[in-house]
Design an enzyme around this catalytic site. Structure first.
Site, PDB file in Angstrom:
ATOM      1  N   ASP A  43       0.745  -1.250  -0.097  1.00 55.73           N
ATOM      2  CA  ASP A  43       0.070   0.153  -0.039  1.00 55.73           C
ATOM      3  C   ASP A  43       0.864   1.166   0.126  1.00 55.73           C
ATOM      4  O   ASP A  43       2.102   1.103   0.495  1.00 55.73           O
ATOM      5  CB  ASP A  43      -1.004  -0.086   1.104  1.00 55.73           C
ATOM      6  CG  ASP A  43      -1.951  -1.145   1.289  1.00 55.73           C
ATOM      7  OD1 ASP A  43      -2.120  -1.789   0.250  1.00 55.73           O
ATOM      8  OD2 ASP A  43      -2.195  -1.419   2.404  1.00 55.73           O
ATOM      9  N   LYS A  44       0.357   2.329  -0.573  1.00 56.60           N
ATOM     10  CA  LYS A  44       1.184   3.498  -0.707  1.00 56.60           C
ATOM     11  C   LYS A  44       1.470   4.156   0.884  1.00 56.60           C
ATOM     12  O   LYS A  44       2.827   4.518   0.650  1.00 56.60           O
ATOM     13  CB  LYS A  44       0.036   4.664  -0.974  1.00 56.60           C
ATOM     14  CG  LYS A  44       0.777   6.049  -1.028  1.00 56.60           C
ATOM     15  CD  LYS A  44      -0.231   7.123  -1.307  1.00 56.60           C
ATOM     16  CE  LYS A  44       0.194   8.512  -1.200  1.00 56.60           C
ATOM     17  NZ  LYS A  44      -0.891   9.370  -1.456  1.00 56.60           N
TER      18      LYS A  44
END
Length: 233
Positions: A40-41
Site C-alpha cells: 500500500d502507498k
C-alpha cells in the site's frame, strides 16, 4: 511510505514504476521493471521487482506457492490475551466502501491467512509481527480490524481514532502527538526472503523500522514505562 507503486487514476507520474523505468533507461530493451507484488502507498518497507519477464514469472510462482518469506511489523490498538494466533478469513471489497476490504463468508471473496505474534506490549497498543500466508489487498489491515485490533492511525480502517485508553485530556493529547509523528498506518514490510530466479540462491533482506514508526514506538515505550511506575508508586 507515501510512494505509489504504479501509475493509476490520479497518479500518472512520480510512482515507483516511473522511477524504475528511468533508472533502467540505459540497459536496453531486455531489461524492464516487472512488479511481482505490491504494498500500500502508506506502508513502508521491502518490495520485490523483477528486471525481466522471465524473472517475474518465476518469482510470481513462488508467491503462488507460498514459498516467499514475508514478515511485517504492525502497531495495533489493544492488548492480546495470547502471544500468537492465526486469522483465516476470506476477503472481498466492502459493499459499503469499495476502497476497503472486509472479511466475508467462506464461499465468497479470496482466501486469506495471516499469522501474528506479539513482539512488544504497551498496554493500550501492541507491536506485532505478521506473517502472510497469502497476499491479498489490505490483508493485514482488514484482518486486524476484523479481530478488533485496527492498525494504529489507519484512517481507512478506523485506527485513526482513540480506540483504547483513558478519557483524560493529557492522554488524548499524547495519542494526537503519536498520530502527528506517524501520519499513516503503522505497518512496515520488514523481511523478504525468496529464491533467486536464475542462481536459485536463497536471498534474505531486512529493512529496519523507519524513523516515523520508531518515533511513535518510542513514545509508547516511554508512556508505558511511566504508567507502570505511577501504578507501582
Amino acid at each position: 511510505a507515501g510512494l505509489v507503486v504504479h501509475p493509476g487514476v490520479g497518479n500518472f507520474s512520480g510512482t515507483l514504476l516511473n522511477g524504475l523505468l528511468y533508472y533502467l533507461r540505459d540497459q536496453g530493451d531486455a531489461v524492464s521493471p516487472y512488479l511481482v507484488h505490491r504494498i500500500d502507498k502508506d506502508t513502508s518497507g521491502l518490495l520485490l521487482v523483477a528486471k525481466n519477464e522471465e524473472a517475474q514469472v518465476m518469482l510470481a510462482k513462488q508467491f503462488f506457492d507460498h514459498t516467499i518469506e514475508r514478515k511485517y511489523r504492525a502497531l495495533v490498538w489493544g492488548d492480546f490475551n495470547e502471544e500468537n494466533g492465526t486469522i483465516d478469513g476470506n476477503l472481498e471489497r466492502s459493499p459499503k466502501d469499495r476502497r476497503i476490504m472486509t472479511v466475508t463468508t467462506p464461499d465468497r471473496g479470496k482466501h486469506a491467512v495471516t499469522h501474528w505474534r506479539v513482539i512488544e506490549r504497551f498496554g493500550y497498543v501492541t507491536l506485532i509481527e505478521c506473517v502472510l500466508e497469502t497476499g491479498r489487498t489490505h490483508q493485514i489491515r482488514a484482518h486486524m480490524r476484523h479481530i478488533g485490533h485496527p492498525l494504529f492511525n489507519d484512517a481507512a480502517y478506523g485506527g485513526n481514532e482513540i480506540l483504547k485508553g483513558t478519557t483524560f485530556s493529557k492522554y488524548k493529547q499524547f495519542v494526537t502527538n503519536c498520530f502527528d509523528v506517524l501520519p499513516r498506518q503503522a505497518l512496515h514490510a520488514m523481511i523478504l526472503g525468496f529464491e533467486h530466479p536464475t542462481t536459485h540462491q536463497h536471498l534474505h533482506f531486512e529493512s529496519p523500522i523507519p524513523a516515523d514508526m520508531e518515533a511513535a514506538l518510542n513514545k509508547w515505550r516511554n508512556y508505558a514505562q511511566h504508567a507502570i511506575k505511577d501504578y507501582c508508586e
